[in-house]
Design a protein around this motif. Structure first.
Motif, PDB file in Angstrom:
ATOM      1  N   PHE A 220     -72.444  57.888 -57.380  1.00  0.00           N
ATOM      2  CA  PHE A 220     -72.860  58.492 -58.544  1.00  0.00           C
ATOM      3  C   PHE A 220     -73.396  59.992 -57.757  1.00  0.00           C
ATOM      4  CE2 PHE A 220     -73.128  54.257 -60.676  1.00  0.00           C
ATOM      5  CZ  PHE A 220     -71.685  55.021 -61.382  1.00  0.00           C
ATOM      6  N   TYR A 221     -74.167  60.092 -56.326  1.00  0.00           N
ATOM      7  CA  TYR A 221     -75.077  61.126 -55.939  1.00  0.00           C
ATOM      8  C   TYR A 221     -73.986  62.224 -55.984  1.00  0.00           C
ATOM      9  CZ  TYR A 221     -76.836  63.957 -53.485  1.00  0.00           C
ATOM     10  OH  TYR A 221     -77.608  65.589 -52.854  1.00  0.00           O
ATOM     11  N   ASP A 222     -72.859  62.249 -55.235  1.00  0.00           N
ATOM     12  CA  ASP A 222     -71.639  62.578 -54.654  1.00  0.00           C
ATOM     13  C   ASP A 222     -71.184  63.107 -56.309  1.00  0.00           C
ATOM     14  OD1 ASP A 222     -72.129  61.798 -52.581  1.00  0.00           O
ATOM     15  OD2 ASP A 222     -71.090  60.466 -51.636  1.00  0.00           O
ATOM     16  N   MET A 223     -70.710  62.603 -57.346  1.00  0.00           N
ATOM     17  CA  MET A 223     -70.582  62.958 -58.174  1.00  0.00           C
ATOM     18  C   MET A 223     -71.421  63.568 -59.074  1.00  0.00           C
ATOM     19  SD  MET A 223     -68.901  59.879 -60.347  1.00  0.00           S
ATOM     20  CE  MET A 223     -68.440  57.872 -59.985  1.00  0.00           C
ATOM     21  N   GLY A 224     -72.373  63.927 -58.373  1.00  0.00           N
ATOM     22  CA  GLY A 224     -73.354  64.569 -59.366  1.00  0.00           C
ATOM     23  C   GLY A 224     -74.477  64.513 -59.978  1.00  0.00           C
ATOM     24  N   VAL A 225     -74.069  62.888 -60.374  1.00  0.00           N
ATOM     25  CA  VAL A 225     -75.413  63.063 -61.337  1.00  0.00           C
ATOM     26  C   VAL A 225     -76.356  62.730 -61.368  1.00  0.00           C
ATOM     27  CG1 VAL A 225     -73.984  60.158 -61.844  1.00  0.00           C
ATOM     28  CG2 VAL A 225     -75.669  60.235 -61.107  1.00  0.00           C
ATOM     29  N   ASP A 226     -77.807  63.188 -62.403  1.00  0.00           N
ATOM     30  CA  ASP A 226     -78.940  63.922 -62.282  1.00  0.00           C
ATOM     31  C   ASP A 226     -80.358  62.784 -62.285  1.00  0.00           C
ATOM     32  OD1 ASP A 226     -78.808  66.724 -63.078  1.00  0.00           O
ATOM     33  OD2 ASP A 226     -77.685  65.295 -64.806  1.00  0.00           O
ATOM     34  N   GLY A 227     -79.682  60.882 -62.429  1.00  0.00           N
ATOM     35  CA  GLY A 227     -80.406  60.457 -61.636  1.00  0.00           C
ATOM     36  C   GLY A 227     -80.015  59.161 -62.615  1.00  0.00           C
ATOM     37  N   LEU A 228     -80.259  57.822 -61.313  1.00  0.00           N
ATOM     38  CA  LEU A 228     -79.725  56.107 -61.157  1.00  0.00           C
ATOM     39  C   LEU A 228     -81.592  55.513 -61.565  1.00  0.00           C
ATOM     40  CD1 LEU A 228     -78.220  55.894 -57.743  1.00  0.00           C
ATOM     41  CD2 LEU A 228     -77.213  56.541 -59.818  1.00  0.00           C
ATOM     42  N   ILE A 229     -80.771  54.677 -62.434  1.00  0.00           N
ATOM     43  CA  ILE A 229     -81.872  54.203 -63.542  1.00  0.00           C
ATOM     44  C   ILE A 229     -81.314  52.219 -62.364  1.00  0.00           C
ATOM     45  CG2 ILE A 229     -82.621  52.853 -65.269  1.00  0.00           C
ATOM     46  CD1 ILE A 229     -82.134  55.366 -67.193  1.00  0.00           C
ATOM     47  N   THR A 230     -82.057  52.341 -61.467  1.00  0.00           N
ATOM     48  CA  THR A 230     -82.100  50.543 -61.259  1.00  0.00           C
ATOM     49  C   THR A 230     -83.382  49.590 -60.260  1.00  0.00           C
ATOM     50  OG1 THR A 230     -81.348  50.572 -58.192  1.00  0.00           O
ATOM     51  CG2 THR A 230     -83.092  52.398 -59.102  1.00  0.00           C
ATOM     52  N   ASP A 231     -83.108  48.594 -60.568  1.00  0.00           N
ATOM     53  CA  ASP A 231     -84.474  47.619 -60.742  1.00  0.00           C
ATOM     54  C   ASP A 231     -84.470  47.401 -58.844  1.00  0.00           C
ATOM     55  OD1 ASP A 231     -83.789  46.848 -62.559  1.00  0.00           O
ATOM     56  OD2 ASP A 231     -81.753  45.051 -62.197  1.00  0.00           O
ATOM     57  N   ARG A 232     -83.841  48.333 -57.699  1.00  0.00           N
ATOM     58  CA  ARG A 232     -83.760  48.330 -56.007  1.00  0.00           C
ATOM     59  C   ARG A 232     -84.332  49.717 -55.836  1.00  0.00           C
ATOM     60  NH1 ARG A 232     -83.636  43.385 -54.371  1.00  0.00           N
ATOM     61  NH2 ARG A 232     -82.499  44.421 -52.422  1.00  0.00           N
ATOM     62  N   PRO A 233     -85.248  50.497 -56.537  1.00  0.00           N
ATOM     63  CA  PRO A 233     -85.234  51.504 -56.058  1.00  0.00           C
ATOM     64  C   PRO A 233     -85.194  51.883 -54.289  1.00  0.00           C
ATOM     65  CG  PRO A 233     -87.251  51.158 -57.723  1.00  0.00           C
ATOM     66  CD  PRO A 233     -85.720  50.305 -57.146  1.00  0.00           C
ATOM     67  N   GLN A 234     -86.276  50.631 -54.124  1.00  0.00           N
ATOM     68  CA  GLN A 234     -86.776  50.420 -52.115  1.00  0.00           C
ATOM     69  C   GLN A 234     -85.710  50.890 -51.411  1.00  0.00           C
ATOM     70  OE1 GLN A 234     -86.795  47.721 -54.732  1.00  0.00           O
ATOM     71  NE2 GLN A 234     -86.071  45.941 -53.812  1.00  0.00           N
ATOM     72  N   ASP A 235     -83.612  50.079 -52.102  1.00  0.00           N
ATOM     73  CA  ASP A 235     -82.976  50.689 -51.261  1.00  0.00           C
ATOM     74  C   ASP A 235     -82.309  51.812 -51.300  1.00  0.00           C
ATOM     75  OD1 ASP A 235     -83.315  47.616 -51.255  1.00  0.00           O
ATOM     76  OD2 ASP A 235     -81.125  47.295 -52.206  1.00  0.00           O
ATOM     77  N   PHE A 236     -82.339  52.815 -52.322  1.00  0.00           N
ATOM     78  CA  PHE A 236     -81.887  54.591 -52.520  1.00  0.00           C
ATOM     79  C   PHE A 236     -81.957  55.469 -51.799  1.00  0.00           C
ATOM     80  CE2 PHE A 236     -79.729  52.570 -56.319  1.00  0.00           C
ATOM     81  CZ  PHE A 236     -79.302  51.555 -56.069  1.00  0.00           C
ATOM     82  N   LEU A 237     -84.418  54.789 -51.051  1.00  0.00           N
ATOM     83  CA  LEU A 237     -84.635  56.179 -50.410  1.00  0.00           C
ATOM     84  C   LEU A 237     -83.870  57.005 -49.662  1.00  0.00           C
ATOM     85  CD1 LEU A 237     -88.061  54.556 -51.121  1.00  0.00           C
ATOM     86  CD2 LEU A 237     -86.753  56.024 -52.261  1.00  0.00           C
ATOM     87  N   SER A 238     -82.606  56.002 -48.777  1.00  0.00           N
ATOM     88  CA  SER A 238     -81.842  56.730 -47.249  1.00  0.00           C
ATOM     89  C   SER A 238     -80.983  56.699 -48.260  1.00  0.00           C
ATOM     90  CB  SER A 238     -82.494  55.487 -46.670  1.00  0.00           C
ATOM     91  OG  SER A 238     -81.302  54.067 -46.974  1.00  0.00           O
ATOM     92  N   LEU A 239     -80.452  57.260 -48.696  1.00  0.00           N
ATOM     93  CA  LEU A 239     -79.215  57.627 -49.549  1.00  0.00           C
ATOM     94  C   LEU A 239     -78.926  58.918 -48.285  1.00  0.00           C
ATOM     95  CD1 LEU A 239     -79.159  57.721 -52.916  1.00  0.00           C
ATOM     96  CD2 LEU A 239     -77.191  55.776 -51.228  1.00  0.00           C
ATOM     97  N   ASP A 240     -77.642  59.468 -48.257  1.00  0.00           N
ATOM     98  CA  ASP A 240     -77.476  60.514 -47.889  1.00  0.00           C
ATOM     99  C   ASP A 240     -77.057  62.053 -48.765  1.00  0.00           C
ATOM    100  OD1 ASP A 240     -75.996  62.787 -45.969  1.00  0.00           O
ATOM    101  OD2 ASP A 240     -74.152  61.572 -46.353  1.00  0.00           O
ATOM    102  N   THR A 241     -78.024  62.265 -48.758  1.00  0.00           N
ATOM    103  CA  THR A 241     -78.537  63.644 -50.300  1.00  0.00           C
ATOM    104  C   THR A 241     -77.885  65.177 -49.476  1.00  0.00           C
ATOM    105  OG1 THR A 241     -80.491  63.384 -50.033  1.00  0.00           O
ATOM    106  CG2 THR A 241     -79.052  62.336 -51.542  1.00  0.00           C
ATOM    107  N   ASN A 242     -77.119  64.596 -48.089  1.00  0.00           N
ATOM    108  CA  ASN A 242     -77.161  66.244 -47.579  1.00  0.00           C
ATOM    109  C   ASN A 242     -76.044  66.714 -48.469  1.00  0.00           C
ATOM    110  OD1 ASN A 242     -79.578  66.851 -45.574  1.00  0.00           O
ATOM    111  ND2 ASN A 242     -79.119  64.496 -44.890  1.00  0.00           N
TER     112      ASN A 242
END
Ligand code: G3P
Ligand code: MG
Length: 242
Positions: A220-242
Protein backbone atom coordinates in the motif's frame (compact mmCIF):
# COMPACT_ATOMS: atom_id res chain seq x y z
CA UNK A 1 2.19 7.72 4.78
CA UNK A 2 0.24 8.15 8.02
CA UNK A 3 -0.12 5.18 10.36
CA UNK A 4 -3.50 5.34 12.11
CA UNK A 5 -3.95 3.11 15.17
CA UNK A 6 -7.32 1.33 14.81
CA UNK A 7 -9.43 1.77 17.98
CA UNK A 8 -6.11 2.96 19.46
CA UNK A 9 -3.25 0.48 19.57
CA UNK A 10 -5.81 -2.30 19.90
CA UNK A 11 -3.30 -5.16 19.63
CA UNK A 12 -1.46 -4.00 22.75
CA UNK A 13 -4.22 -2.47 24.89
CA UNK A 14 -8.02 -2.80 25.15
CA UNK A 15 -9.65 -1.17 22.11
CA UNK A 16 -11.25 2.26 22.39
CA UNK A 17 -9.84 3.04 25.84
CA UNK A 18 -7.57 5.86 26.95
CA UNK A 19 -4.85 3.24 27.53
CA UNK A 20 -5.02 2.26 23.83
CA UNK A 21 -4.87 5.91 22.73
CA UNK A 22 -2.00 6.86 25.05
CA UNK A 23 -0.07 3.82 23.72
CA UNK A 24 0.28 5.87 20.51
CA UNK A 25 2.49 8.31 22.40
CA UNK A 26 4.76 5.45 23.55
CA UNK A 27 5.14 4.24 19.94
CA UNK A 28 5.46 7.68 18.35
CA UNK A 29 2.27 7.15 16.32
CA UNK A 30 0.43 10.43 15.79
CA UNK A 31 -3.03 9.30 14.65
CA UNK A 32 -5.63 6.95 16.10
CA UNK A 33 -9.11 5.92 14.99
CA UNK A 34 -11.99 5.39 17.43
CA UNK A 35 -15.76 4.83 17.44
CA UNK A 36 -18.51 6.60 19.35
CA UNK A 37 -21.90 5.46 20.63
CA UNK A 38 -24.75 7.24 22.35
CA UNK A 39 -26.05 6.06 25.74
CA UNK A 40 -29.69 6.17 26.82
CA UNK A 41 -29.15 9.47 28.65
CA UNK A 42 -27.57 11.01 25.50
CA UNK A 43 -24.00 10.81 26.85
CA UNK A 44 -21.50 10.17 24.08
CA UNK A 45 -18.98 7.44 24.83
CA UNK A 46 -16.15 5.69 23.00
CA UNK A 47 -17.17 2.16 22.04
CA UNK A 48 -17.33 0.07 18.87
CA UNK A 49 -20.27 -2.25 19.59
CA UNK A 50 -23.77 -1.13 20.54
CA UNK A 51 -23.73 -3.53 23.50
CA UNK A 52 -21.36 -3.77 26.47
CA UNK A 53 -20.97 -7.54 26.11
CA UNK A 54 -17.71 -8.00 24.18
CA UNK A 55 -15.45 -5.30 25.61
CA UNK A 56 -16.59 -4.85 29.21
CA UNK A 57 -17.48 -7.00 32.20
CA UNK A 58 -21.13 -5.96 31.76
CA UNK A 59 -23.92 -6.86 29.38
CA UNK A 60 -26.76 -5.13 27.61
CA UNK A 61 -27.56 -2.45 25.06
CA UNK A 62 -25.79 0.88 25.49
CA UNK A 63 -29.08 2.57 24.66
CA UNK A 64 -30.51 1.11 27.90
CA UNK A 65 -27.66 2.49 30.04
CA UNK A 66 -26.97 5.81 31.72
CA UNK A 67 -23.48 7.22 31.91
CA UNK A 68 -23.28 6.38 35.63
CA UNK A 69 -24.06 2.74 34.82
CA UNK A 70 -21.62 2.58 31.89
CA UNK A 71 -18.88 4.23 33.93
CA UNK A 72 -19.06 1.47 36.53
CA UNK A 73 -18.12 -1.17 33.93
CA UNK A 74 -14.57 -2.44 33.53
CA UNK A 75 -13.43 -1.96 29.93
CA UNK A 76 -9.96 -3.44 30.29
CA UNK A 77 -10.15 -6.71 32.23
CA UNK A 78 -11.31 -8.70 29.18
CA UNK A 79 -8.02 -7.80 27.47
CA UNK A 80 -5.67 -8.49 30.37
CA UNK A 81 -5.40 -8.11 34.16
CA UNK A 82 -2.97 -5.19 33.82
CA UNK A 83 -5.80 -3.17 32.26
CA UNK A 84 -8.25 -3.85 35.08
CA UNK A 85 -10.19 -0.68 36.03
CA UNK A 86 -9.88 0.86 32.55
CA UNK A 87 -13.15 2.76 31.97
CA UNK A 88 -15.30 3.46 28.90
CA UNK A 89 -14.11 6.96 27.90
CA UNK A 90 -16.39 9.91 27.25
CA UNK A 91 -15.81 11.75 23.97
CA UNK A 92 -14.98 14.87 25.97
CA UNK A 93 -11.97 13.07 27.49
CA UNK A 94 -10.65 12.28 24.01
CA UNK A 95 -11.13 15.93 23.03
CA UNK A 96 -9.04 16.88 26.09
CA UNK A 97 -6.33 14.43 24.97
CA UNK A 98 -6.20 16.00 21.49
CA UNK A 99 -6.05 19.49 23.00
CA UNK A 100 -3.17 18.66 25.33
CA UNK A 101 -0.93 16.35 23.24
CA UNK A 102 0.34 16.09 19.66
CA UNK A 103 -2.12 13.25 19.00
CA UNK A 104 -4.65 13.47 16.14
CA UNK A 105 -7.79 11.40 15.73
CA UNK A 106 -10.21 9.88 13.24
CA UNK A 107 -13.63 9.77 14.92
CA UNK A 108 -15.95 7.20 13.34
CA UNK A 109 -19.69 7.77 13.70
CA UNK A 110 -21.36 4.35 13.54
CA UNK A 111 -24.24 3.64 11.22
CA UNK A 112 -27.69 3.48 12.79
CA UNK A 113 -31.04 2.61 11.23
CA UNK A 114 -32.91 4.75 13.76
CA UNK A 115 -33.34 8.33 12.42
CA UNK A 116 -33.93 9.85 15.87
CA UNK A 117 -30.84 8.19 17.26
CA UNK A 118 -28.88 9.41 14.25
CA UNK A 119 -30.07 12.99 14.80
CA UNK A 120 -29.01 12.87 18.44
CA UNK A 121 -25.68 11.31 17.52
CA UNK A 122 -24.91 13.98 14.92
CA UNK A 123 -25.90 16.77 17.31
CA UNK A 124 -23.78 15.41 20.17
CA UNK A 125 -20.73 14.65 18.03
CA UNK A 126 -20.86 18.11 16.39
CA UNK A 127 -21.17 19.89 19.72
CA UNK A 128 -18.38 18.02 21.47
CA UNK A 129 -16.01 17.68 18.49
CA UNK A 130 -16.14 21.43 17.94
CA UNK A 131 -14.17 21.61 21.21
CA UNK A 132 -11.05 20.38 19.40
CA UNK A 133 -9.05 23.60 19.22
CA UNK A 134 -6.97 22.70 16.18
CA UNK A 135 -9.45 21.14 13.77
CA UNK A 136 -6.62 19.90 11.52
CA UNK A 137 -6.13 17.23 14.23
CA UNK A 138 -9.59 15.75 13.68
CA UNK A 139 -11.11 13.73 10.84
CA UNK A 140 -14.70 12.45 11.10
CA UNK A 141 -15.60 9.32 9.13
CA UNK A 142 -18.79 7.34 8.61
CA UNK A 143 -20.35 4.69 6.40
CA UNK A 144 -23.53 6.77 6.58
CA UNK A 145 -23.79 9.52 3.91
CA UNK A 146 -26.56 11.26 5.88
CA UNK A 147 -24.24 11.63 8.87
CA UNK A 148 -21.47 13.03 6.65
CA UNK A 149 -23.86 15.47 4.96
CA UNK A 150 -24.57 16.97 8.39
CA UNK A 151 -20.90 17.24 9.39
CA UNK A 152 -19.97 19.91 6.88
CA UNK A 153 -18.17 22.02 9.52
CA UNK A 154 -15.58 19.25 9.90
CA UNK A 155 -13.07 17.46 7.69
CA UNK A 156 -14.84 14.21 6.74
CA UNK A 157 -14.03 10.85 5.18
CA UNK A 158 -16.41 8.44 3.44
CA UNK A 159 -16.00 4.87 4.77
CA UNK A 160 -16.75 2.16 2.21
CA UNK A 161 -16.84 -1.61 2.28
CA UNK A 162 -15.08 -3.57 -0.48
CA UNK A 163 -18.36 -4.83 -1.96
CA UNK A 164 -19.60 -1.23 -2.33
CA UNK A 165 -16.39 -0.16 -4.09
CA UNK A 166 -16.62 -3.14 -6.43
CA UNK A 167 -20.33 -2.66 -7.17
CA UNK A 168 -20.19 1.05 -8.01
CA UNK A 169 -16.70 2.53 -8.08
CA UNK A 170 -17.63 5.77 -9.85
CA UNK A 171 -20.76 6.22 -7.76
CA UNK A 172 -18.68 5.98 -4.59
CA UNK A 173 -16.23 8.62 -5.85
CA UNK A 174 -19.05 10.96 -6.84
CA UNK A 175 -20.79 10.49 -3.52
CA UNK A 176 -17.60 11.33 -1.58
CA UNK A 177 -17.17 14.47 -3.67
CA UNK A 178 -20.85 15.49 -3.32
CA UNK A 179 -20.50 15.11 0.46
CA UNK A 180 -17.46 17.39 0.46
CA UNK A 181 -15.24 14.66 1.91
CA UNK A 182 -11.49 15.18 1.97
CA UNK A 183 -10.77 11.44 2.07
CA UNK A 184 -12.08 8.02 1.23
CA UNK A 185 -11.59 5.12 3.66
CA UNK A 186 -11.90 1.90 1.65
CA UNK A 187 -11.74 -1.67 2.97
CA UNK A 188 -8.37 -3.11 2.07
CA UNK A 189 -9.34 -5.84 -0.40
CA UNK A 190 -10.96 -3.32 -2.75
CA UNK A 191 -7.77 -1.29 -3.16
CA UNK A 192 -5.22 -1.57 -5.97
CA UNK A 193 -3.02 0.90 -7.87
CA UNK A 194 -5.78 1.86 -10.34
CA UNK A 195 -8.24 2.66 -7.57
CA UNK A 196 -5.69 4.73 -5.64
CA UNK A 197 -4.84 6.68 -8.78
CA UNK A 198 -8.51 7.38 -9.54
CA UNK A 199 -9.22 8.54 -5.97
CA UNK A 200 -6.18 10.80 -6.03
CA UNK A 201 -7.21 12.17 -9.43
CA UNK A 202 -10.56 13.06 -7.85
CA UNK A 203 -8.73 14.98 -5.11
CA UNK A 204 -9.42 12.49 -2.32
CA UNK A 205 -6.91 11.22 0.20
CA UNK A 206 -6.93 7.44 0.64
CA UNK A 207 -6.76 5.81 4.09
CA UNK A 208 -7.15 2.02 3.91
CA UNK A 209 -8.60 -0.22 6.69
CA UNK A 210 -7.81 -2.56 8.36
CA UNK A 211 -4.27 -3.54 7.37
CA UNK A 212 -2.40 -5.75 9.83
CA UNK A 213 0.17 -7.49 7.62
CA UNK A 214 3.52 -5.76 7.12
CA UNK A 215 4.11 -7.00 3.55
CA UNK A 216 0.64 -5.78 2.59
CA UNK A 217 1.35 -2.44 4.28
CA UNK A 218 4.49 -2.11 2.18
CA UNK A 219 2.43 -2.75 -0.98
CA UNK A 220 0.00 0.00 0.00
CA UNK A 221 2.88 2.36 0.71
CA UNK A 222 4.31 1.61 -2.73
CA UNK A 223 0.87 2.33 -4.28
CA UNK A 224 0.97 5.78 -2.71
CA UNK A 225 -1.91 5.48 -0.25
CA UNK A 226 -2.03 8.31 2.29
CA UNK A 227 -2.78 6.32 5.41
CA UNK A 228 -3.20 2.83 6.87
CA UNK A 229 -5.64 2.10 9.65
CA UNK A 230 -4.15 -0.79 11.63
CA UNK A 231 -4.45 -2.72 14.89
CA UNK A 232 -0.66 -3.21 14.78
CA UNK A 233 1.07 0.14 14.22
CA UNK A 234 4.07 -1.21 16.13
CA UNK A 235 4.81 -3.52 13.16
CA UNK A 236 4.75 -0.73 10.57
CA UNK A 237 7.28 1.67 12.07
CA UNK A 238 10.09 0.03 10.10
CA UNK A 239 8.47 0.06 6.63
CA UNK A 240 10.80 0.84 3.73
CA UNK A 241 9.70 4.37 2.94
CA UNK A 242 12.71 5.39 0.80
O1 G3P B 1 -12.55 3.19 10.34
C1 G3P B 1 -12.20 1.94 9.86
C2 G3P B 1 -12.85 0.85 10.63
O2 G3P B 1 -12.84 1.19 11.98
C3 G3P B 1 -14.26 0.60 10.20
O3 G3P B 1 -14.81 -0.54 10.73
O4 G3P B 1 -16.05 -1.90 12.33
O5 G3P B 1 -13.64 -1.47 12.74
O6 G3P B 1 -15.31 0.35 13.04
P1 G3P B 1 -14.95 -0.89 12.30
MG1 MG C 1 -14.11 2.15 13.46
Amino acid sequence: MEIIAHRGVSSLAPENTMAAFVKCLDLGVQWFEFDVQLLGDASLVVMHDDTADRTTNGTGQLQDMSFDEARRLDAGLWFGPEYRFERIPELTTVVDLLNTTALCANLEVKYTQNPQLRDSLVEAVSRIASGVKDQSKLLISSFDPTVLSRMQDFATAFLVEARTVRADFHGVVQRALDLGCVAIHPEEDSVGPAQVQAWHDAGLKVNVWTVNDKARAQEFYDMGVDGLITDRPQDFLSLDTN
